[in-house]
Design an enzyme around this catalytic site. Structure first.
Site, PDB file in Angstrom:
ATOM      1  N   HIS A 146      41.122  28.878  59.354  1.00 14.58           N
ATOM      2  CA  HIS A 146      41.769  27.761  60.150  1.00 14.58           C
ATOM      3  C   HIS A 146      42.993  27.401  59.288  1.00 14.58           C
ATOM      4  O   HIS A 146      44.062  27.199  59.719  1.00 14.58           O
ATOM      5  CB  HIS A 146      41.066  26.562  60.105  1.00 14.58           C
ATOM      6  N   GLU A 147      42.742  26.797  57.992  1.00 14.18           N
ATOM      7  CA  GLU A 147      43.924  26.460  57.215  1.00 14.18           C
ATOM      8  C   GLU A 147      45.011  27.654  56.717  1.00 14.18           C
ATOM      9  O   GLU A 147      46.142  27.546  56.679  1.00 14.18           O
ATOM     10  CB  GLU A 147      43.562  25.831  55.873  1.00 14.18           C
ATOM     11  N   HIS A 162      47.266  27.892  59.571  1.00 11.80           N
ATOM     12  CA  HIS A 162      48.694  26.983  59.347  1.00 11.80           C
ATOM     13  C   HIS A 162      49.471  27.321  58.442  1.00 11.80           C
ATOM     14  O   HIS A 162      50.745  27.565  58.423  1.00 11.80           O
ATOM     15  CB  HIS A 162      48.035  25.552  58.821  1.00 11.80           C
ATOM     16  N   GLU A 203      48.487  23.453  65.319  1.00 13.82           N
ATOM     17  CA  GLU A 203      47.011  23.764  65.484  1.00 13.82           C
ATOM     18  C   GLU A 203      46.668  24.797  66.613  1.00 13.82           C
ATOM     19  O   GLU A 203      45.572  25.667  66.344  1.00 13.82           O
ATOM     20  CB  GLU A 203      46.125  22.522  66.100  1.00 13.82           C
TER      21      GLU A 203
HETATM   22 ZN    ZN Z   1      44.395  22.268  61.503  1.00 14.67          ZN
END
Ligand code: ZN
Length: 500
Positions: free
Chosen positions: A264-265, A268, A294
């Site tokens: 997830h990170e 980003h 997101e």
């Molecule tokens: Zn996030």
């Protein structure tokens, strides 16, 4: 180059020094500072962000922007600097309306509230955090009154995180999801499932750190422009496209948590590393639209990361690093990472019930800012909504209303971004498959790089220069809709759970 543009660039360079130091202190506060050192860091971060705020609202900057935005000067700018001047002038006019002492008090309250939340969460005691939360609610509303005097407060907050998005649009999208997902989840939950115990066996944190880097390398997070830290709540921050930092938390008996946080990170992070470097340290760089942001982290985490084909090329490597998985087949692994169940913690939730966690918070925020529900009543409202959407009630505040950091720093209006991100993802997936073919084929052939490249070219490199609805229009050729996400969920989970 015009003399004013030259002067403007020099001014920005100096202002960036203050921003840089502020970010650095923030990073240190999150990842390293001992408890007794916190206060001095709060002082320092208040000092430097006040300096940056003063430069960002000075008469001097106002004059520079005024001159550059005037006919003659403006036409001579290239597109990037046209965007920067227009955006900064708008923000300047908005921030200029905030009295300096109000802003300084806000930054201080924000830091204190963050610390209070940490302690309250550790003690699972909402009442210790309540006065800080009330202050953050009041001050956030007060600030919105200065920055967006013509907008309703909660719409102004939503607009700050996802420009161009309002609650009427979100209501429609979330209602569509609720209508389709509530019955779908009900069908799924009825199917019995036992978690293989290997997923909760001891997982050496050092091994988890290696898995984290294996995953970051795999999805395309660049080491020469990236770093990793450890925090209670994973997040991503960046100084520029050349220095992007992600954090993680390693639970000894739940390695899937750090693995999916890493993906997830990392999503980003890949976004920020691939913004056009010409935009570095300007308002054109670092994407400011949280729904779009997101959408990228969640695309890697869910749309790619929860596919069997994503793991095919790396599953052996994972089993080498975390030997408990040697006893788990890839099919069993795939089944486990797509196990749907009603659970307390948003960040640990599966991609389906996750939607309800966000809808709950969105409705809470509307209750706070529109119905002015008193702070003391919020835990009760939280628990009611947990019962309504997930049929479970938290045993304590730590696993209930205190679980997320967002409200502690005044990030009201942020939560809907997560679900907007997933909604966009449904649309991006359609567009990618129409252009590149089957994502499963690409992944199992080890061609994830082609997907990352597509996202780089279509989305990442624009940074903040394209508004969310323009990104959607350019990439997908239509308006935002929850239909593709709903279709994706139905197809995927009908198969996994053999639903009729
Ligand atoms: Zn996030």
């Amino acid at each position: 180059m015009s003399k004013t543009l030259d002067e403007f660039k020099q001014y920005l360079t100096e202002m960036n020094q203050y921003n840089h130091v502020t970010e650095l202190i923030f990073w240190d506060m999150q990842t390293a500072v001992p408890k007794l050192g916190q206060d001095a860091h709060v002082e320092a971060v208040t000092y430097f962000s006040a300096k940056s705020f003063a430069m960002g609202t000075s008469e001097k900057l106002g004059e520079l922007l005024e001159t550059l935005a005037a006919p003659g000067e403006y036409e001579a700018l290239d597109d990037t600097w046209k965007f920067i001047v227009t955006r900064m002038k708008r923000d300047y006019d908005r921030n200029k309306r905030i009295p300096a002492e109000v802003y300084e008090a806000y930054v201080r309250a924000q830091a204190e509230s963050g610390n209070a939340w940490k302690e309250a969460k550790a003690a699972s005691d909402f009442s210790a955090f309540a006065p800080h939360l009330k202050k953050m609610i009041d001050m956030t509303a007060e600030l919105a009154g200065y920055t967006d005097p013509d907008m309703e407060v909660y719409d102004a907050l939503l607009n700050q995180y996802e420009e161009g998005m309002d609650s009427a649009t979100i209501d429609g999208l979330f209602d569509d999801l609720k209508k389709e997902l509530i019955p779908l989840v009900k069908q799924i939950i009825a199917k019995p499932y036992t978690h293989p115990q290997e997923f909760f066996a001891y997982a050496d944190p050092d091994a988890q750190r290696k898995v984290q880097w294996m995953l970051l390398d795999y999805i395309g997070f660049r080491r020469d422009a990236g770093a990793v830290g450890e925090t209670e709540h994973p997040f991503t921050m960046n100084f520029s496209s050349k220095d992007v930092r992600v954090t993680n938390h390693y639970y000894e008996n739940a390695p899937l948590s750090s693995m999916f946080s890493a993906i997830h990170e990392g999503g980003h992070g890949i976004f920020e590393q691939n913004v056009n470097p010409a935009y570095d340290n300007t308002v054109a760089g670092s994407c400011n639209y949280m729904g779009i942001h997101e959408s990228q982290s969640r695309f890697y985490e869910n749309i790619l990361g929860r596919r069997r084909s994503f793991w095919e090329p790396i599953y052996d490597k994972l089993c080498e690093l975390l030997p408990q998985f040697q006893k788990v087949s890839l099919d069993e692994f795939y089944r486990e990472i797509n196990q749907v169940e009603n659970s307390m913690i948003r960040t640990e939730a599966d991609e389906l019930t996750y939607c309800f966690h966000v809808i709950l918070r969105y409705e809470m925020e509307k209750a706070i800012f529109r119905e002015h529900v008193p702070v003391e009543e919020l835990p009760k409202l939280w628990n009611q909504k947990m019962q309504e959407y997930l049929q479970i009630i938290p045993a304590n505040d730590a696993e209930g209303i205190l679980q997320d950091t967002h409200w502690s720093d005044g990030s009201f209006g942020y939560f809907p971004s997560y679900l907007l991100g997933s909604i966009y993802d449904g649309m991006f997936l359609e567009a990618i498959e129409a252009e590149l073919g089957s994502v499963d084929e690409l992944l199992s052939e080890g061609r994830i790089g082609e997907i990352t490249e597509w996202l780089n070219q279509k989305i990442h490199r624009y940074g903040s220069t394209r508004l969310p609805k323009d990104v959607i229009a350019k990439v997908c050729g239509k308006e935002v809709s929850a239909e593709p996400l709903i279709r994706y969920f139905k197809e995927k989970y009908t198969k996994i759970y053999e639903l009729a």
